[in-house]
Structure formats: structure tokens, C-alpha cells
Write an enzyme that holds these catalytic residues in place. Structure first.
Site, PDB file in Angstrom:
ATOM      1  N   ASN A   1       8.135   4.412  -3.346  1.00 55.52           N
ATOM      2  CA  ASN A   1       8.934   4.693  -2.156  1.00 55.52           C
ATOM      3  C   ASN A   1      10.305   5.243  -2.513  1.00 55.52           C
ATOM      4  O   ASN A   1      10.871   6.053  -1.770  1.00 55.52           O
ATOM      5  CB  ASN A   1       9.060   3.440  -1.289  1.00 55.52           C
TER       6      ASN A   1
ATOM      7  N   LEU B   1       5.884  -1.595  -8.304  1.00 57.46           N
ATOM      8  CA  LEU B   1       5.315  -0.253  -8.250  1.00 57.46           C
ATOM      9  C   LEU B   1       5.536   0.381  -6.882  1.00 57.46           C
ATOM     10  O   LEU B   1       5.815   1.582  -6.774  1.00 57.46           O
ATOM     11  CB  LEU B   1       3.830  -0.303  -8.597  1.00 57.46           C
ATOM     12  N   LYS B   2       5.429  -0.419  -5.845  1.00 58.47           N
ATOM     13  CA  LYS B   2       5.684   0.087  -4.486  1.00 58.47           C
ATOM     14  C   LYS B   2       7.116   0.605  -4.371  1.00 58.47           C
ATOM     15  O   LYS B   2       7.362   1.667  -3.764  1.00 58.47           O
ATOM     16  CB  LYS B   2       5.448  -1.033  -3.479  1.00 58.47           C
ATOM     17  N   LEU B   3       8.092  -0.109  -4.944  1.00 61.46           N
ATOM     18  CA  LEU B   3       9.480   0.349  -4.889  1.00 61.46           C
ATOM     19  C   LEU B   3       9.673   1.636  -5.680  1.00 61.46           C
ATOM     20  O   LEU B   3      10.437   2.516  -5.264  1.00 61.46           O
ATOM     21  CB  LEU B   3      10.415  -0.751  -5.399  1.00 61.46           C
TER      22      LEU B   3
ATOM     23  N   VAL C   1       0.832  -1.200   0.000  1.00 65.69           N
ATOM     24  CA  VAL C   1       0.000   0.000   0.000  1.00 65.69           C
ATOM     25  C   VAL C   1       0.867   1.250   0.000  1.00 65.69           C
ATOM     26  O   VAL C   1       1.965   1.270   0.553  1.00 65.69           O
ATOM     27  CB  VAL C   1      -0.949   0.019   1.213  1.00 65.69           C
TER      28      VAL C   1
END
Length: 290
Positions: free
Chosen positions: A172, A167-169, A118
Site C-alpha cells: 500500500n 507486506l500489506k504496508l 488482502v
């Protein structure tokens, strides 16, 4: 009859997601190594396997790849307890190849696994305004959509297994690298003699700073680094990003430099918010700190 959602990991983010699932009509049970978490209103089970045997849906929220493997694998792991046809939603931020391997491991036992990290910190988790980033098939994402609707404001289907983790990486990495640049700007401003309060207020007023980073600036001005996103987790995500970027031969020199700054922050302030980088930079230029 409501479905039973079992949480493996019930820390700051998970307990808030759990509260919103309860509001949506789900029943909640949890497992943590300590047997503790949340506000004490949730029933805890002794092993991931025991939780998986009881829950209709398993939702995982653990700190890293190592904790994920420990909770999934072995005779007491969740995969040993889940029935064929079960649904496992992994919201942890882990390496993309870890997510792909877990999906294959689940599929071998007839278990659907989605990587669904998330975007958002504890305020978004509390208000059910998370953005859910999902890797898996469209049909499996649709099956999990009621869960995602209860914890977030938007679901992005990023692609097949592993895509949510990728996508999270990306997100972030941009977040961490941008904060590093803002902290460097603050350091220059203070070193050059600009008045501290004016500098922080000016940055809060201009559109080049994102709402997220304005929130971090306000906290840094007050010297409040209460962990909404602990440095140990941000630096871990930067490390995962740089590892996979090297594998993909994607050049990321600015992100690499920011990772070094966040590695220093983790060494100094591992459990404080990652914006503690502001405190480090401020001390480096010998300016008075709050």
C-alpha cells in the site's frame, strides 16, 4: 455439512468476500456495530462474542487497530466466545505489532490467529481475484487455504505472525506513493498548458503507469472518485507504514512526502477514493476540473 464463517465487519470488501465464500459452499453470518451490511441476505448477530460462539471460522474485516481491539477484547469480544482450536483470520490492515499481539492473545486460549490482509480493491474482491498476504505458521496457513482459495487468486505466505501486515504496508505504501507522483506529473502537465484530455490519454497509453494507476487516471479524467479504496483507509495505512519504518530505522523520504499529500486528501475527501488527490492537485494549478 458446510462450515459456518462469521464475519466481523461486513463492509464493501467483506460482503464481496462473503458472496464468494457462499458460492464455494460456506454459510455466512455477520456482526457489525449497526447490525447492517451487504445486501440484506446475511443473518446478523448482536455481538462479536455471539458470532464467535456460533461460527466455525471467524473472519475479521474492520477499518483500523482501534476497531479490531474493540471487536476482539472484553466480555463481548470475539476472543471471549471462540472455543479452543478455533481459527480467526484477520484481513484488516493494522499495525504489525497489533497482529503479533493478537496472535499471542489467541494462542493463550488455544485459538489460531492469522493476519491475512488482502491486496486488491472492490473489483478484485467481487471477482475473487484478491491476493491474500498471510502471516502465521505454514500448517495454520494450510488449514485456512480453502478460505483463501474462495476469495482470492493467490495466497502469499509472508512469514510468521505479523508478516502479512508488514507486506500489506509495503504494497500500500508503494501504491499510495506512486499515485502521489502520478498526480504531481498531471499537475505539472496542466500547469504548463498541456491539453487535459490529451494528457490523461497519453498517461493511459504508456507502460510506466501500472494497470491500477491507469484505472485511477481514467476515473480522475471523468471526475469520478467513487470509493474503491477510501482515502481515510489509505492514509491510515501510510501512517502505519511510516510509524513502523521509523521503528525499523528504514529511511522512506519519498513515502513520507506522499503521506503528507494523502493526509491533505483525507482532510478534504475522507470517504472518497484516495485518487481524489488528482482533484486536489488539479485545483491547485487552477485548471478547469470536471
Amino acid at each position: 455439512m458446510s462450515s459456518l464463517v462469521g464475519f466481523i465487519g461486513f463492509g464493501a470488501m467483506a460482503c464481496r468476500m462473503g458472496a464468494n465464500l457462499r458460492k464455494a459452499g460456506y454459510d455466512i453470518v455477520a456482526y457489525t456495530p449497526s447490525g447492517k451490511g451487504g445486501d440484506g441476505s446475511v443473518r446478523f448477530l448482536p455481538t462479536p462474542r455471539a458470532l464467535a460462539q456460533e461460527a466455525d471460522i471467524v473472519l475479521v474485516s474492520v477499518p483500523d487497530d482501534e476497531a479490531l481491539d474493540k471487536s476482539m477484547s472484553g466480555p463481548d469480544g470475539a476472543l471471549a466466545g471462540m472455543k479452543s482450536g478455533g481459527l480467526l483470520i484477520n484481513t484488516s490492515s493494522v499495525a504489525p505489532e497489533t497482529s503479533v499481539a493478537l496472535a499471542k492473545q489467541g494462542a493463550a486460549s488455544g485459538i489460531t490467529v492469522l493476519d491475512a490482509p488482502v491486496a486488491g480493491s472492490t473489483p478484485e474482491a467481487e471477482s475473487a481475484n484478491l491476493v491474500v498476504l498471510v502471516g502465521g505458521s505454514a500448517a495454520d496457513v494450510a488449514r485456512a487455504q480453502p478460505i483463501f482459495d474462495a476469495i482470492g487468486r493467490l495466497t502469499i505466505h509472508a512469514g510468521p505472525s505479523g508478516s502479512g501486515s508488514k507486506l500489506k504496508l509495503v504494497i500500500n505504501g508503494i501504491m499510495g506513493a506512486t499515485l502521489s507522483v502520478v498526480a504531481e506529473g498531471v499537475a505539472y502537465g496542466l500547469a504548463s498548458g498541456l491539453e487535459r484530455g490529451m494528457l490523461f490519454d497519453a498517461l493511459d497509453a504508456v507502460p510506466v503507469i501500472s494497470p491500477h494507476h491507469k484505472r485511477k487516471l481514467k476515473a480522475a479524467k471523468a471526475g469520478d472518485f467513487s470509493p474503491q479504496f477510501p482515502t481515510r483507509l489509505m492514509q491510515k495505512d501510510m501512517r502505519l507504514l511510516m510509524t513502523d519504518a521509523a521503528r525499523q530505522m528504514a529511511p522512506m523520504p519519498a513515502t513520507a512526502a506522499a503521506t503528507q499529500s494523502l493526509s491533505l486528501t483525507r482532510r478534504r475527501y475522507p470517504n472518497e477514493d484516495y485518487s481524489a488527490l488528482f482533484a486536489i492537485m488539479e485545483k491547485m494549478v487552477a485548471n478547469d476540473t470536471p
